[in-house]
Design a protein around this motif. Structure first.
Motif, PDB file in Angstrom:
ATOM      1  N   SER A  49       0.828  -1.210   0.000  1.00 51.72           N
ATOM      2  CA  SER A  49       0.000   0.000   0.000  1.00 51.72           C
ATOM      3  C   SER A  49       0.865   1.265   0.000  1.00 51.72           C
ATOM      4  CB  SER A  49      -0.947   0.007   1.196  1.00 51.72           C
ATOM      5  OG  SER A  49      -0.223  -0.015   2.411  1.00 51.72           O
ATOM      6  N   TYR A  50       2.019   1.213   0.673  1.00 48.82           N
ATOM      7  CA  TYR A  50       2.926   2.359   0.683  1.00 48.82           C
ATOM      8  C   TYR A  50       3.509   2.585  -0.707  1.00 48.82           C
ATOM      9  CZ  TYR A  50       6.877   5.377   1.857  1.00 48.82           C
ATOM     10  OH  TYR A  50       7.780   6.416   1.896  1.00 48.82           O
ATOM     11  N   LEU A  51       3.967   1.514  -1.346  1.00 54.37           N
ATOM     12  CA  LEU A  51       4.520   1.618  -2.697  1.00 54.37           C
ATOM     13  C   LEU A  51       3.455   2.129  -3.665  1.00 54.37           C
ATOM     14  CD1 LEU A  51       7.114   1.131  -4.346  1.00 54.37           C
ATOM     15  CD2 LEU A  51       6.196  -1.116  -4.897  1.00 54.37           C
ATOM     16  N   SER A  52       2.251   1.630  -3.544  1.00 59.41           N
ATOM     17  CA  SER A  52       1.150   2.085  -4.396  1.00 59.41           C
ATOM     18  C   SER A  52       0.903   3.578  -4.214  1.00 59.41           C
ATOM     19  CB  SER A  52      -0.120   1.293  -4.068  1.00 59.41           C
ATOM     20  OG  SER A  52      -1.214   1.797  -4.799  1.00 59.41           O
ATOM     21  N   SER A  53       0.892   4.036  -2.966  1.00 59.44           N
ATOM     22  CA  SER A  53       0.679   5.461  -2.691  1.00 59.44           C
ATOM     23  C   SER A  53       1.806   6.315  -3.261  1.00 59.44           C
ATOM     24  CB  SER A  53       0.574   5.705  -1.190  1.00 59.44           C
ATOM     25  OG  SER A  53      -0.606   5.129  -0.685  1.00 59.44           O
ATOM     26  N   LEU A  54       3.039   5.821  -3.192  1.00 63.05           N
ATOM     27  CA  LEU A  54       4.158   6.549  -3.792  1.00 63.05           C
ATOM     28  C   LEU A  54       4.001   6.648  -5.304  1.00 63.05           C
ATOM     29  CD1 LEU A  54       7.264   5.142  -1.865  1.00 63.05           C
ATOM     30  CD2 LEU A  54       6.318   7.461  -1.723  1.00 63.05           C
ATOM     31  N   GLU A  55       3.609   5.534  -5.939  1.00 58.12           N
ATOM     32  CA  GLU A  55       3.449   5.524  -7.389  1.00 58.12           C
ATOM     33  C   GLU A  55       2.302   6.406  -7.864  1.00 58.12           C
ATOM     34  OE1 GLU A  55       3.262   1.639  -9.116  1.00 58.12           O
ATOM     35  OE2 GLU A  55       5.312   1.144  -8.538  1.00 58.12           O
ATOM     36  N   LYS A  56       1.325   6.614  -7.026  1.00 61.44           N
ATOM     37  CA  LYS A  56       0.193   7.479  -7.378  1.00 61.44           C
ATOM     38  C   LYS A  56       0.452   8.940  -7.010  1.00 61.44           C
ATOM     39  CE  LYS A  56      -3.253   3.849  -6.826  1.00 61.44           C
ATOM     40  NZ  LYS A  56      -4.356   3.357  -5.975  1.00 61.44           N
ATOM     41  N   GLY A  57       1.557   9.182  -6.325  1.00 63.01           N
ATOM     42  CA  GLY A  57       1.872  10.545  -5.912  1.00 63.01           C
ATOM     43  C   GLY A  57       1.069  11.013  -4.717  1.00 63.01           C
ATOM     44  N   LEU A  58       0.512  10.060  -3.959  1.00 60.51           N
ATOM     45  CA  LEU A  58      -0.314  10.409  -2.805  1.00 60.51           C
ATOM     46  C   LEU A  58       0.506  10.644  -1.546  1.00 60.51           C
ATOM     47  CD1 LEU A  58      -3.219   7.851  -3.380  1.00 60.51           C
ATOM     48  CD2 LEU A  58      -3.112  10.268  -4.052  1.00 60.51           C
ATOM     49  N   LYS A  59       1.720  10.163  -1.536  1.00 58.95           N
ATOM     50  CA  LYS A  59       2.624  10.336  -0.398  1.00 58.95           C
ATOM     51  C   LYS A  59       3.717  11.324  -0.796  1.00 58.95           C
ATOM     52  CE  LYS A  59       1.388   7.110   2.647  1.00 58.95           C
ATOM     53  NZ  LYS A  59       0.996   7.436   3.988  1.00 58.95           N
ATOM     54  N   GLY A  60       4.271  11.956   0.199  1.00 61.40           N
ATOM     55  CA  GLY A  60       5.425  12.811  -0.045  1.00 61.40           C
ATOM     56  C   GLY A  60       6.629  11.960  -0.406  1.00 61.40           C
ATOM     57  N   LEU A  61       7.743  12.611  -0.608  1.00 60.12           N
ATOM     58  CA  LEU A  61       8.947  11.873  -0.975  1.00 60.12           C
ATOM     59  C   LEU A  61       9.406  10.991   0.180  1.00 60.12           C
ATOM     60  CD1 LEU A  61      10.935  14.658  -2.834  1.00 60.12           C
ATOM     61  CD2 LEU A  61       9.609  12.788  -3.819  1.00 60.12           C
ATOM     62  N   PRO A  62       9.835   9.776  -0.141  1.00 56.46           N
ATOM     63  CA  PRO A  62      10.290   8.866   0.919  1.00 56.46           C
ATOM     64  C   PRO A  62      11.645   9.295   1.481  1.00 56.46           C
ATOM     65  CG  PRO A  62      10.521   7.825  -1.223  1.00 56.46           C
ATOM     66  CD  PRO A  62       9.862   9.152  -1.458  1.00 56.46           C
ATOM     67  N   ARG A  63      11.988   8.696   2.592  1.00 60.41           N
ATOM     68  CA  ARG A  63      13.265   8.994   3.252  1.00 60.41           C
ATOM     69  C   ARG A  63      14.424   8.356   2.490  1.00 60.41           C
ATOM     70  NH1 ARG A  63      12.296  11.180   8.287  1.00 60.41           N
ATOM     71  NH2 ARG A  63      10.218  10.817   9.115  1.00 60.41           N
ATOM     72  N   ARG A  64      15.612   8.765   2.850  1.00 59.96           N
ATOM     73  CA  ARG A  64      16.833   8.289   2.196  1.00 59.96           C
ATOM     74  C   ARG A  64      16.971   6.763   2.266  1.00 59.96           C
ATOM     75  NH1 ARG A  64      19.599   9.879  -1.964  1.00 59.96           N
ATOM     76  NH2 ARG A  64      20.606   7.910  -2.313  1.00 59.96           N
ATOM     77  N   ALA A  65      16.543   6.148   3.371  1.00 55.39           N
ATOM     78  CA  ALA A  65      16.648   4.688   3.504  1.00 55.39           C
ATOM     79  C   ALA A  65      15.888   3.983   2.381  1.00 55.39           C
ATOM     80  CB  ALA A  65      16.126   4.236   4.861  1.00 55.39           C
ATOM     81  N   PHE A  66      14.728   4.514   2.007  1.00 53.26           N
ATOM     82  CA  PHE A  66      13.953   3.945   0.907  1.00 53.26           C
ATOM     83  C   PHE A  66      14.763   4.040  -0.384  1.00 53.26           C
ATOM     84  CE2 PHE A  66      11.175   4.157  -2.719  1.00 53.26           C
ATOM     85  CZ  PHE A  66      10.234   3.174  -2.492  1.00 53.26           C
ATOM     86  N   MET A  67      15.352   5.210  -0.633  1.00 56.57           N
ATOM     87  CA  MET A  67      16.121   5.411  -1.869  1.00 56.57           C
ATOM     88  C   MET A  67      17.320   4.460  -1.921  1.00 56.57           C
ATOM     89  SD  MET A  67      14.316   7.609  -3.214  1.00 56.57           S
ATOM     90  CE  MET A  67      13.120   8.765  -2.648  1.00 56.57           C
ATOM     91  N   ASP A  68      17.995   4.334  -0.785  1.00 58.66           N
ATOM     92  CA  ASP A  68      19.156   3.433  -0.745  1.00 58.66           C
ATOM     93  C   ASP A  68      18.747   1.995  -1.044  1.00 58.66           C
ATOM     94  OD1 ASP A  68      20.788   5.578  -0.130  1.00 58.66           O
ATOM     95  OD2 ASP A  68      20.797   5.169   2.029  1.00 58.66           O
ATOM     96  N   ARG A  69      17.640   1.557  -0.480  1.00 57.69           N
ATOM     97  CA  ARG A  69      17.142   0.194  -0.758  1.00 57.69           C
ATOM     98  C   ARG A  69      16.730   0.050  -2.213  1.00 57.69           C
ATOM     99  NH1 ARG A  69      13.220  -0.779   4.463  1.00 57.69           N
ATOM    100  NH2 ARG A  69      14.858  -0.647   6.026  1.00 57.69           N
ATOM    101  N   LEU A  70      16.061   1.074  -2.752  1.00 52.02           N
ATOM    102  CA  LEU A  70      15.629   1.045  -4.146  1.00 52.02           C
ATOM    103  C   LEU A  70      16.839   0.883  -5.069  1.00 52.02           C
ATOM    104  CD1 LEU A  70      13.151   1.466  -6.095  1.00 52.02           C
ATOM    105  CD2 LEU A  70      13.817   3.876  -6.143  1.00 52.02           C
ATOM    106  N   ILE A  71      17.867   1.688  -4.838  1.00 52.63           N
ATOM    107  CA  ILE A  71      19.083   1.633  -5.662  1.00 52.63           C
ATOM    108  C   ILE A  71      19.740   0.259  -5.552  1.00 52.63           C
ATOM    109  CG2 ILE A  71      21.438   2.541  -5.866  1.00 52.63           C
ATOM    110  CD1 ILE A  71      20.194   5.299  -4.969  1.00 52.63           C
ATOM    111  N   SER A  72      19.827  -0.253  -4.344  1.00 51.17           N
ATOM    112  CA  SER A  72      20.494  -1.533  -4.102  1.00 51.17           C
ATOM    113  C   SER A  72      19.686  -2.724  -4.600  1.00 51.17           C
ATOM    114  CB  SER A  72      20.775  -1.665  -2.610  1.00 51.17           C
ATOM    115  OG  SER A  72      21.235  -2.949  -2.305  1.00 51.17           O
ATOM    116  N   LYS A  73      18.454  -2.838  -4.148  1.00 58.64           N
ATOM    117  CA  LYS A  73      17.636  -4.030  -4.438  1.00 58.64           C
ATOM    118  C   LYS A  73      17.218  -4.142  -5.892  1.00 58.64           C
ATOM    119  CE  LYS A  73      17.595  -5.446  -0.162  1.00 58.64           C
ATOM    120  NZ  LYS A  73      18.183  -6.690   0.270  1.00 58.64           N
TER     121      LYS A  73
END
Length: 134
Positions: A31-55
């Motif tokens: 649900s969090y990822l869905s909200s991010l993709e729809k632009g319903l949530k603000g920008l995620p924290r750096r930890a999310f970005m680091d995981r996104l880049i890595s994973k």
């Protein structure tokens, strides 16, 4: 939808992954990822970005694009303390139009901005960043 939301969805789709799979890889709820993709949530924290880049094993170009769309997706606008009253008025006029401009109008405004300052941080090929929020 923010440039980041569009980038995140397109990245996931290019990898051929479902939201649920990406959410599990990153350690977040679908649900969090869905909200991010729809632009319903603000920008995620750096930890999310680091995981996104890595994973998702983002390459150098993808990391650069991620950085660009993050800058263009910030909803807050801070005017410099030396901004003129006319600049304040312009920002507020643009803010009032936000969400109501069509693509032609946006391109006209962007053309004028590009003529004044061609090296803006959010300029791109138009794929992302078409409707940066103010």
């Amino acid at each position: 939808m923010s440039p980041f939301a569009s980038f995140l969805r397109e990245l996931r789709q290019r990898r051929g992954l479902k939201q649920k799979v990406v959410a599990e890889l990153l350690g977040y709820e679908q649900s969090y990822l869905s909200s991010l993709e729809k632009g319903l949530k603000g920008l995620p924290r750096r930890a999310f970005m680091d995981r996104l880049i890595s994973k998702l094993a983002l390459d150098t170009a993808e990391v650069a694009e991620l950085d660009r769309v993050l800058k263009c997706s910030d909803r807050r606008v801070l005017l410099p303390t030396n901004a003129s009253p006319n600049e304040y008025t312009l920002w507020h006029e643009l803010r009032d139009l936000s969400g109501r401009l069509d693509d032609r109008q946006i391109e006209l405004i962007r053309g004028l901005l590009h003529a004044i300052a061609p090296n803006r941080c959010c300029s791109s090929d138009g794929k992302h960043g078409r409707r940066a929020t103010m």
